[in-house]
Design a protein around this motif. Structure first.
Motif, PDB file in Angstrom:
ATOM      1  N   LEU A 167      -5.365   0.353  -6.705  1.00  0.00           N
ATOM      2  CA  LEU A 167      -4.532   0.530  -5.521  1.00  0.00           C
ATOM      3  C   LEU A 167      -4.432   1.999  -5.128  1.00  0.00           C
ATOM      4  O   LEU A 167      -4.538   2.359  -3.953  1.00  0.00           O
ATOM      5  CB  LEU A 167      -3.137  -0.035  -5.784  1.00  0.00           C
ATOM      6  CG  LEU A 167      -2.142   0.017  -4.617  1.00  0.00           C
ATOM      7  CD1 LEU A 167      -2.620  -0.878  -3.481  1.00  0.00           C
ATOM      8  CD2 LEU A 167      -0.749  -0.426  -5.096  1.00  0.00           C
ATOM      9  N   ALA A 220      -7.787   3.206  -3.707  1.00  0.00           N
ATOM     10  CA  ALA A 220      -8.042   2.636  -2.378  1.00  0.00           C
ATOM     11  C   ALA A 220      -7.257   3.394  -1.311  1.00  0.00           C
ATOM     12  O   ALA A 220      -7.801   3.751  -0.259  1.00  0.00           O
ATOM     13  CB  ALA A 220      -7.669   1.153  -2.363  1.00  0.00           C
ATOM     14  N   GLY A 221      -5.977   3.657  -1.576  1.00  0.00           N
ATOM     15  CA  GLY A 221      -5.155   4.366  -0.605  1.00  0.00           C
ATOM     16  C   GLY A 221      -5.601   5.792  -0.385  1.00  0.00           C
ATOM     17  O   GLY A 221      -5.679   6.276   0.755  1.00  0.00           O
ATOM     18  N   ALA A 265      -9.255   5.986   1.335  1.00  0.00           N
ATOM     19  CA  ALA A 265      -9.279   5.660   2.765  1.00  0.00           C
ATOM     20  C   ALA A 265      -9.078   6.928   3.583  1.00  0.00           C
ATOM     21  O   ALA A 265      -9.755   7.156   4.597  1.00  0.00           O
ATOM     22  CB  ALA A 265      -8.198   4.630   3.088  1.00  0.00           C
ATOM     23  N   LEU A 293      -6.895   4.439   8.964  1.00  0.00           N
ATOM     24  CA  LEU A 293      -7.142   4.900   7.596  1.00  0.00           C
ATOM     25  C   LEU A 293      -5.889   5.439   6.915  1.00  0.00           C
ATOM     26  O   LEU A 293      -5.861   5.557   5.683  1.00  0.00           O
ATOM     27  CB  LEU A 293      -8.233   5.978   7.602  1.00  0.00           C
ATOM     28  CG  LEU A 293      -9.632   5.494   7.985  1.00  0.00           C
ATOM     29  CD1 LEU A 293     -10.604   6.667   8.078  1.00  0.00           C
ATOM     30  CD2 LEU A 293     -10.142   4.468   6.977  1.00  0.00           C
ATOM     31  N   CYS A 329      -2.981   3.935   7.001  1.00  0.00           N
ATOM     32  CA  CYS A 329      -2.110   2.818   6.632  1.00  0.00           C
ATOM     33  C   CYS A 329      -2.078   2.513   5.127  1.00  0.00           C
ATOM     34  O   CYS A 329      -0.993   2.297   4.558  1.00  0.00           O
ATOM     35  CB  CYS A 329      -2.510   1.564   7.417  1.00  0.00           C
ATOM     36  SG  CYS A 329      -2.244   1.721   9.210  1.00  0.00           S
ATOM     37  N   PRO A 330      -3.217   2.465   4.413  1.00  0.00           N
ATOM     38  CA  PRO A 330      -3.163   2.113   2.986  1.00  0.00           C
ATOM     39  C   PRO A 330      -2.317   3.050   2.135  1.00  0.00           C
ATOM     40  O   PRO A 330      -1.768   2.624   1.114  1.00  0.00           O
ATOM     41  CB  PRO A 330      -4.644   2.171   2.564  1.00  0.00           C
ATOM     42  CG  PRO A 330      -5.402   1.908   3.814  1.00  0.00           C
ATOM     43  CD  PRO A 330      -4.614   2.570   4.892  1.00  0.00           C
ATOM     44  N   VAL A 331      -2.194   4.324   2.522  1.00  0.00           N
ATOM     45  CA  VAL A 331      -1.457   5.265   1.680  1.00  0.00           C
ATOM     46  C   VAL A 331       0.042   5.007   1.741  1.00  0.00           C
ATOM     47  O   VAL A 331       0.792   5.471   0.874  1.00  0.00           O
ATOM     48  CB  VAL A 331      -1.770   6.729   2.092  1.00  0.00           C
ATOM     49  CG1 VAL A 331      -0.930   7.154   3.294  1.00  0.00           C
ATOM     50  CG2 VAL A 331      -1.536   7.697   0.926  1.00  0.00           C
ATOM     51  N   VAL A 339       1.681   2.465   1.003  1.00  0.00           N
ATOM     52  CA  VAL A 339       2.184   1.682  -0.130  1.00  0.00           C
ATOM     53  C   VAL A 339       2.277   2.508  -1.406  1.00  0.00           C
ATOM     54  O   VAL A 339       2.747   2.011  -2.431  1.00  0.00           O
ATOM     55  CB  VAL A 339       1.284   0.454  -0.380  1.00  0.00           C
ATOM     56  CG1 VAL A 339       1.197  -0.408   0.864  1.00  0.00           C
ATOM     57  CG2 VAL A 339      -0.110   0.873  -0.843  1.00  0.00           C
TER      58      VAL A 339
END
Length: 414
Positions: free
Chosen positions: A22, A25-26, A29, A195, A197-199, A201
Motif C-alpha cells: 500500500l 503504491a501510494g 503513483a 495520481l 489520490c492514492p497517497v 490513504v
C-alpha cells in the motif's frame, strides 16, 4: 527511532507485505507524475526546440527549469518544521504542492501565446511546486519504508520515474504537435490530479510512524547546518555530488546529439522516449536481484560496465553517423546510470532516516542534483567547441573515475 521502520528485520508476514504494498503504491503513483514533469523539462522541450533550429547553447538554457529540483534543500527544513492544518505532516505538503502545480499547468494551457519570459516563469513556478512535493514525498518514504524494503523502494521508484518519463519525454514529444498546446497541458494536469489520490490513504500510516520528537524541539530545529556539521555526512555529500556531476550530463544531452546526426524528432520521441524508460524499468527489476545477491557495490559495477559500453557506442555512432548505434548507446546509457543511482538511492534512504528526513534527503539528493544541472548547462556550452565524439570519449574516462568514487562511498558499511 520509534516509528514503523522499527519492524523486526526479515519480518515478511502477509500483514507487513500488504502494508508496504500500500505504501509503495501510494508513493510511486506520485513518482510517476514527478517523472512526467521531469521528462517534459529534461527530454521534451530542449529536444523540440533544437529540432526547430535553436542552437545547442541556447536550447541548453532550458535545463535551468530543472534547477528547482536541486534547490529544495533551501526550503526543505520548512517541511520538517511546519505542519499544514490538514491531513498528516508530509501528506498535507504533498497534496497542496501537487494541486498548485496542476493550477499552474491549467494557466499555461490557456496562455499559449504568452511572452516566452512569462511562460518560463510559469514553468519555473510549476517545477518549484513539483520539486517541493517530491521532497515531502521522499521524507514520507523515509518514514514509512522499513530498512529491509529500502532496495525494493528504490527500484520501484526508478520504475515509476521511468514510466512517467516515458509519458513526459516520449509521448509528449511525439504527440504534442497533434494534440495541440492546450490539450497537452490539460491532460498532463488531469493525470497529476489522479495520481495524487492514492497517497491520501497514507496519512494514518504516517501518523503511526511519527516519533513523539516529530512535534517537539527536534523538528522545530530542522536545519541544513545540522547535516553539514557532521563530517561523515559531508564526505557522503561531496562524493555523491561529484558522481552526479559526471554521470548526469552524459545522460541528459544524448537526445541533442541524436538530433545533430539527423535522427528525426518523432523517432527520438517514440524510440528513445519509449525504449529509454523501458530499459529503466528492466533496470529497476534487475537491480533488486543484483543488490540482493551481489551486494550494492558489485551491482553498481555491473551497471557501470553497461554505462561505459553505452558511451563507447555513442562515440562510434556519432563518428559513423549511424542512427542505430547511436540510439542503442543513448538508450543503454540511461539504463546504466539508473542502475548506479538505484544503489545510491538505497543508501540515501538510510542516511536520511534521522529526525529531519526532508532536510537530510533534500541535502543529499538536491545539492547533487543542483550541481549536476549546472554541469549539464555548462556542457551544452562546451560541446560546440569540442564535438560530441570528444565529449562522450572524455565522459567514458570520467565514468571510470566516478566508479572509483562510488566504490569508496558504497563500500562503507554506514
Amino acid at each position: 527511532m520509534s516509528n514503523l521502520n522499527t519492524c523486526v528485520a526479515g519480518d515478511q508476514t502477509p500483514a507487513i507485505r500488504r502494508r508496504h504494498g500500500l505504501v509503495l503504491a501510494g508513493i510511486n503513483a506520485l513518482y510517476v507524475g514527478f517523472g512526467m514533469v521531469m521528462g517534459v523539462v529534461n527530454g521534451g522541450l530542449p529536444t523540440v526546440m533544437r529540432a526547430q533550429g535553436i542552437d545547442i547553447s541556447t536550447a541548453g538554457w532550458l535545463y535551468l527549469l530543472y534547477l528547482p529540483f536541486g534547490l529544495t534543500f533551501l526550503w526543505a527544513p520548512l517541511i520538517d518544521r511546519v505542519r499544514l492544518p490538514f491531513l498528516s505532516r508530509r501528506v498535507g505538503w504533498i497534496v497542496s504542492m501537487q494541486l498548485l502545480a496542476v493550477l499552474g499547468l491549467v494557466v499555461v494551457a490557456f496562455n499559449e501565446g504568452a511572452a516566452p519570459l512569462a511562460l518560463f516563469a510559469l514553468g519555473f513556478a510549476i517545477v518549484v511546486a513539483i520539486a517541493t512535493m517530491d521532497i515531502a514525498l521522499d521524507a514520507l518514504a523515509v518514514r514509512l519504508v522499513a530498512p529491509d524494503w529500502r532496495s525494493t523502494a528504490s527500484a520501484t521508484k526508478l520504475a515509476a520515474l521511468a514510466g512517467g518519463s516515458m509519458i513526459g519525454g516520449g509521448v509528449f514529444i511525439a504527440l504534442a504537435g497533434d494534440l495541440g498546446w492546450q490539450t497537452t497541458f490539460l491532460i498532463l494536469g488531469a493525470v497529476l490530479v489522479l495520481l495524487v489520490c492514492p497517497v491520501l490513504v497514507l496519512g494514518k500510516q504516517e501518523g503511526l510512524a511519527e516519533d513523539i520528537r516529530d512535534t517537539g524541539n527536534v523538528q522545530a530545529g530542522a536545519s541544513l547546518l545540522r547535516l553539514l556539521r557532521d563530517r561523515s555526512s559531508c564526505i557522503r555529500l561531496v562524493l555523491l555530488t561529484v558522481a552526479c556531476c559526471i554521470m548526469f550530463p552524459l545522460v541528459g544531452l544524448n537526445r541533442l546529439m541524436l538530433v545533430d546526426i539527423g535522427v528525426p524528432v518523432a523517432e527520438i520521441g517514440w524510440i528513445v522516449g519509449t525504449l529509454g524508460p523501458v530499459s529503466m524499468l528492466a533496470t529497476s527489476a534487475a537491480s533488486v536481484a543484483l543488490m540482493r545477491y551481489l551486494g550494492l557495490v558489485h551491482a553498481m559495477l555491473v551497471f557501470a560496465c553497461l554505462a561505459f559500453g553505452a558511451l563507447v557506442a555513442m562515440v562510434i555512432g556519432y563518428h559513423l553517423e549511424s542512427h542505430l548505434i547511436a540510439i542503442v548507446g543513448a538508450v543503454a546509457i540511461g539504463a546504466g546510470v539508473s542502475g548506479i543511482y538505484v544503489a545510491l538511492a538505497t543508501k540515501i534512504l538510510g542516511w536520511a532516516a534521522g529526525d529531519q528526513p526532508a532536510t537530510d534527503y533534500a541535502a543529499y539528493y538536491g545539492i547533487s542534483r543542483f550541481a549536476s544541472t549546472l554541469m549539464t548547462v555548462a556542457a551544452t556550452q562546451i560541446v560546440p567547441l569540442v564535438t560530441w565524439g570528444l565529449f562522450y570519449g572524455a565522459g567514458a574516462i570520467a565514468l571510470i573515475v566516478t566508479v572509483l568514487f562510488l566504490f569508496t562511498l558504497l563500500g562503507k558499511n554506514d
